[in-house]
Design a protein around this motif. Structure first.
Motif, mmCIF file in Angstrom:
data_model
loop_
_atom_site.group_PDB
_atom_site.id
_atom_site.type_symbol
_atom_site.label_atom_id
_atom_site.label_comp_id
_atom_site.label_asym_id
_atom_site.label_seq_id
_atom_site.Cartn_x
_atom_site.Cartn_y
_atom_site.Cartn_z
ATOM 1 N N ASN A 5 0.837 -1.191 0.000
ATOM 2 C CA ASN A 5 0.000 0.000 0.000
ATOM 3 C C ASN A 5 0.875 1.245 0.000
ATOM 4 O OD1 ASN A 5 -3.279 -0.068 1.162
ATOM 5 N ND2 ASN A 5 -2.148 -1.961 0.790
ATOM 6 N N ASP A 100 -3.047 5.081 -1.285
ATOM 7 C CA ASP A 100 -3.934 3.974 -0.922
ATOM 8 C C ASP A 100 -4.520 4.116 0.480
ATOM 9 O OD1 ASP A 100 -3.528 2.525 -3.352
ATOM 10 O OD2 ASP A 100 -1.567 1.898 -2.600
ATOM 11 N N THR A 101 -3.674 4.472 1.431
ATOM 12 C CA THR A 101 -4.093 4.599 2.829
ATOM 13 C C THR A 101 -3.547 5.906 3.389
ATOM 14 O OG1 THR A 101 -4.069 2.197 3.136
ATOM 15 C CG2 THR A 101 -4.042 3.555 5.122
ATOM 16 N N VAL A 123 -6.658 -1.177 7.999
ATOM 17 C CA VAL A 123 -7.037 -0.637 6.696
ATOM 18 C C VAL A 123 -6.243 -1.295 5.575
ATOM 19 C CG1 VAL A 123 -7.180 1.452 5.279
ATOM 20 C CG2 VAL A 123 -7.716 1.556 7.722
ATOM 21 N N VAL A 124 -4.919 -1.371 5.730
ATOM 22 C CA VAL A 124 -4.100 -1.912 4.633
ATOM 23 C C VAL A 124 -4.344 -3.404 4.437
ATOM 24 C CG1 VAL A 124 -2.315 -0.173 4.975
ATOM 25 C CG2 VAL A 124 -2.079 -2.384 6.092
ATOM 26 N N GLY A 126 -7.293 -4.755 4.799
ATOM 27 C CA GLY A 126 -8.637 -4.931 4.265
ATOM 28 C C GLY A 126 -9.711 -5.293 5.258
ATOM 29 N N ASP A 129 -12.403 0.050 6.700
ATOM 30 C CA ASP A 129 -12.240 1.183 5.788
ATOM 31 C C ASP A 129 -11.642 2.382 6.519
ATOM 32 O OD1 ASP A 129 -13.759 0.035 3.414
ATOM 33 O OD2 ASP A 129 -15.287 -0.102 4.997
ATOM 34 N N TYR A 130 -11.831 2.403 7.839
ATOM 35 C CA TYR A 130 -11.353 3.519 8.660
ATOM 36 C C TYR A 130 -10.977 2.954 10.023
ATOM 37 C CZ TYR A 130 -11.551 8.058 11.160
ATOM 38 O OH TYR A 130 -11.266 9.186 11.917
ATOM 39 N N SER A 180 -9.000 4.488 4.078
ATOM 40 C CA SER A 180 -8.661 3.956 2.767
ATOM 41 C C SER A 180 -9.017 4.958 1.672
ATOM 42 C CB SER A 180 -9.403 2.644 2.513
ATOM 43 O OG SER A 180 -10.795 2.883 2.372
ATOM 44 N N LYS A 181 -8.374 4.803 0.529
ATOM 45 C CA LYS A 181 -8.679 5.658 -0.624
ATOM 46 C C LYS A 181 -10.135 5.482 -1.038
ATOM 47 C CE LYS A 181 -7.192 4.354 -4.635
ATOM 48 N NZ LYS A 181 -6.291 4.037 -5.781
ATOM 49 N N GLU A 182 -10.627 4.240 -0.990
ATOM 50 C CA GLU A 182 -12.019 3.978 -1.373
ATOM 51 C C GLU A 182 -12.996 4.720 -0.467
ATOM 52 O OE1 GLU A 182 -9.351 1.134 -3.055
ATOM 53 O OE2 GLU A 182 -9.677 1.670 -0.942
#
Length: 355
Positions: A5, A100-101, A123-124, A126, A129-130, A180-182
């Motif tokens: 990441n 990414d993060t 987060v990295v 998975g 998300d936060y 996360s970027k998402e």
């Protein structure tokens, strides 16, 4: 780069001339980009940021050149926008750079950079998300929090649970976090609250987007820093923000996106409660006070039961979005066990729920 990441760290700073240089200098080497945001400080914070950045650039020269020309990005606001505004600036720059993060570390030196891996791991890998720190998950870290901070935090954390829907997440004012970027792309970062209370606002936005949030046991260092928060204005302001966000969450999540009876339980309970209070005020002036009081108490109890039932259903609806992380050696595992040793050497994660 960390576990495949690209990692960024946002460091907001306002009047932190005594600490910002050390904070910037001690960011772990696995961090690919550091965004240092001076929120229009009135002291020498900007000069200290520039000095620290220049020193690091001289040390690394072309370090991480395959990703970036420079690891340190310094930004100065033309006006004071608040800590949330500074973090928003960093988040938006990180999105531009396709990070990414993205983690957040305060410019006051209270957040130990050695704990950064523990914050970003959920987060990295998975599982969330936060992720955010929580000073109250362990007894040894709770003792380090000043009493006045503990009281204000518990009050706002309780209100944040109701407003955000993350009933298992505590220490809502803790800013040591990773996202996360998402998640950044999904929530409306442009509309994030810009003052103290930004973290509460972000939690509400994450819940509406059905993002998984993780609590990580994290001690905070209190040394010679002085807080710029005026709690007499801060608590009422954030409380109002939380109420407005609570109403917005109910509308977005349980009306617009997908109808859920939870919104009816909350609405009927609140309307009934307000009506009962108004009724008490109007009938206390009448002669039939006893009968009015009995009727009002009945209405109030019914309203309270409706609200409690709404809370229970709301909690059940969102339990799968909250995780509590424990420090334990070994790989990431989704178990409900806890580590009784209290070892602060973070090497892995356990969680009580799956994503």
């Amino acid at each position: 780069m960390y576990k495949d990441n690209v990692v960024g760290v946002v460091i907001p700073a306002y009047n932190e001339e005594d600490h910002i240089s050390d904070v910037v200098s001690t960011v772990p080497s696995f961090v690919d980009r550091v965004y240092v945001i001076d929120d229009h400080s009135t002291d020498d914070t900007w000069a200290e940021i520039q000095r620290a950045a220049s020193h690091i650039k001289q040390q690394t020269i072309s370090g991480n050149s395959e990703v970036y020309d420079s690891r340190i990005v310094t930004i100065q606001h033309e006006t004071n926008r608040g800590v949330g505004g500074a973090i928003k600036t960093g988040y938006l720059k990180a999105l531009e750079d396709d990070i990414d993060t993205v983690a957040v570390m305060g410019g006051d030196g209270q957040m130990d950079p050695a704990l950064l891996k523990g914050i970003i791991d959920p987060v990295v890998e998975g599982y969330a998300d936060y992720a955010k720190g929580n000073r109250f998950l362990r007894q040894e870290t709770r003792r380090n929090v000043p009493p006045f901070r503990t009281f204000g935090n518990l009050l706002l954390s309780g209100l944040s649970k109701i407003a955000s829907g993350y009933w298992a997440i505590g220490d809502s004012q803790n800013g040591y976090s990773a996202i996360s970027k998402e998640a950044l792309e999904t929530v409306d970062i442009e509309e994030m609250y810009e003052f103290y209370g930004y973290c509460n606002d972000l939690l509400v936005k994450l819940n509406v987007a059905n993002m998984v949030v993780a609590d990580v046991p994290t001690p905070i260092r209190y040394e010679d820093e002085t807080s710029s928060i005026n709690y007499r204005t801060y608590v009422p302001r954030v409380s109002r923000l939380l109420f407005e966000n609570f109403v917005w969450r109910l509308k977005e999540k349980y009306l617009i996106k997908d109808f859920n009876p939870i919104v009816l339980l909350y609405s009927l309970g609140m309307v009934g409660g307000i009506t009962s209070v108004v009724y008490i005020i109007n009938t206390l002036r009448s002669a039939d006070v006893d009968n009015a009081t009995a009727q009002t108490l009945t209405n109030f109890l019914i309203s309270t039961l409706l609200i409690v039932q709404g809370m229970m259903k709301d909690k059940a609806e969102n339990d799968h979005l909250a995780k509590r992380i424990e420090k334990r050696s070994g790989p990431l595992s989704l178990t409900g066990s806890t580590d009784p040793s209290g070892d602060d050497d973070f090497q892995g994660i356990t969680s009580n729920q799956g994503k």
